[in-house]
Design a protein around this motif. Structure first.
Motif, PDB file in Angstrom:
ATOM      1  N   PRO A 135       9.265  18.473 -16.850  1.00 54.81           N
ATOM      2  CA  PRO A 135       9.844  19.027 -16.246  1.00 54.81           C
ATOM      3  C   PRO A 135       7.817  20.215 -15.520  1.00 54.81           C
ATOM      4  O   PRO A 135       7.679  19.373 -14.014  1.00 54.81           O
TER       5      PRO A 135
ATOM      6  N   CYS B  56       1.711  17.818 -23.679  1.00 57.63           N
ATOM      7  CA  CYS B  56       3.139  17.031 -23.803  1.00 57.63           C
ATOM      8  C   CYS B  56       3.447  16.088 -24.657  1.00 57.63           C
ATOM      9  O   CYS B  56       3.100  15.204 -24.306  1.00 57.63           O
TER      10      CYS B  56
ATOM     11  N   GLN C 222       7.018  15.509 -24.807  1.00 60.46           N
ATOM     12  CA  GLN C 222       7.937  14.959 -23.687  1.00 60.46           C
ATOM     13  C   GLN C 222       7.606  14.330 -22.191  1.00 60.46           C
ATOM     14  O   GLN C 222       7.213  14.395 -21.054  1.00 60.46           O
ATOM     15  N   PRO C 223       7.654  12.669 -22.140  1.00 55.82           N
ATOM     16  CA  PRO C 223       6.896  11.876 -20.713  1.00 55.82           C
ATOM     17  C   PRO C 223       7.630  12.158 -19.876  1.00 55.82           C
ATOM     18  O   PRO C 223       7.323  12.321 -18.510  1.00 55.82           O
ATOM     19  N   ASN C 224       9.013  12.777 -19.787  1.00 54.31           N
ATOM     20  CA  ASN C 224       9.661  13.226 -18.724  1.00 54.31           C
ATOM     21  C   ASN C 224      10.275  14.494 -18.415  1.00 54.31           C
ATOM     22  O   ASN C 224      10.922  15.198 -18.036  1.00 54.31           O
TER      23      ASN C 224
ATOM     24  N   GLN D  46       4.900  17.759 -13.861  1.00 53.64           N
ATOM     25  CA  GLN D  46       5.096  17.724 -12.210  1.00 53.64           C
ATOM     26  C   GLN D  46       4.164  19.274 -11.426  1.00 53.64           C
ATOM     27  O   GLN D  46       3.485  19.160 -10.861  1.00 53.64           O
TER      28      GLN D  46
ATOM     29  N   GLU E   1       3.509  11.450 -27.748  1.00 55.76           N
ATOM     30  CA  GLU E   1       4.939  11.651 -28.066  1.00 55.76           C
ATOM     31  C   GLU E   1       4.440  10.997 -29.607  1.00 55.76           C
ATOM     32  O   GLU E   1       4.254  10.182 -30.316  1.00 55.76           O
TER      33      GLU E   1
END
Length: 199
Positions: free
Chosen positions: A41, A35, A37-39, A44, A57
């Motif tokens: 969804p 991924c 993008q560290p935030n 999770q 990133e």
């Protein structure tokens, strides 16, 4: 079949793949989520299923080559057979392509070559066209131009808004991606059996 999934956002296709009992029974093993993008969804969702996550990133690298080289270095010891892009919002370049040629598959919410690139659903909705669709294809050096594996047509209804159209497209995406992956697993298994001389 050991695979990596690349995603940048909510991960609805990731979720569908992970939750598919058909894929689990066929032997799909998701070795890692990559991924950018560290935030996002989707991270999770991966954590929920105890799937390792590699957050990488682009802003931390001087160029795309170094960014992708880090990904290749991460994947190399994992014996990855295929990479599935599931809402991955980065253009894949030669560093990754050369390592996994003809083994990177993308899903795109339009009937390519129409509405390639970003905001495909909104652009199709605004176009006045009577239909759009979903395309699953192999990745090449350009954006959304690789060899097409399959497509599905989806009507744009007079009663649609962007949200209802998007919902129907996502439903079709999940169905198609699972079928394509099942077909790949079957094909790879048959190739192995053929090489071993097993009937």
């Amino acid at each position: 079949m050991r695979v990596a999934i690349f995603a940048s956002g909510n991960g609805t296709n990731f979720d569908a793949i992970v939750n598919s009992s058909k894929l689990q029974n066929a032997g799909l093993e998701i070795a890692i989520l990559v991924c950018d993008q560290p935030n996002a969804p989707v991270i999770q969702k991966a954590n929920k299923f105890k799937i390792p996550v590699f957050v990488n990133e682009l802003k931390n690298f001087p160029n795309r080559k170094e960014y992708e080289k880090t990904i290749v270095d991460k994947l190399s010891p994992l014996n990855i057979e295929y990479i599935f892009l599931a809402g991955y919002m980065r253009v894949v370049t030669s560093e990754l392509l050369n390592k996994y040629r003809n083994r990177i598959i993308n899903i795109h919410p339009s009937l390519l070559p129409k509405f390639s690139g970003l905001d495909a659903i909104q652009r199709a909705f605004d176009s006045g066209d009577e239909e759009t669709g979903v395309t699953i294809h192999y990745i090449d050096e350009n954006v959304d131009t690789g060899p097409i594996i399959c497509q599905s047509h989806i009507p744009i209804l007079r009663t649609d808004n962007v949200e209802t159209l998007e919902e129907r497209i996502h439903t079709k995406e999940h169905e198609m991606y699972i079928k394509v992956i099942l077909d790949l697993i079957k094909r790879e298994s048959e190739n192995v059996n053929f090489e071993k001389g097993i009937d």
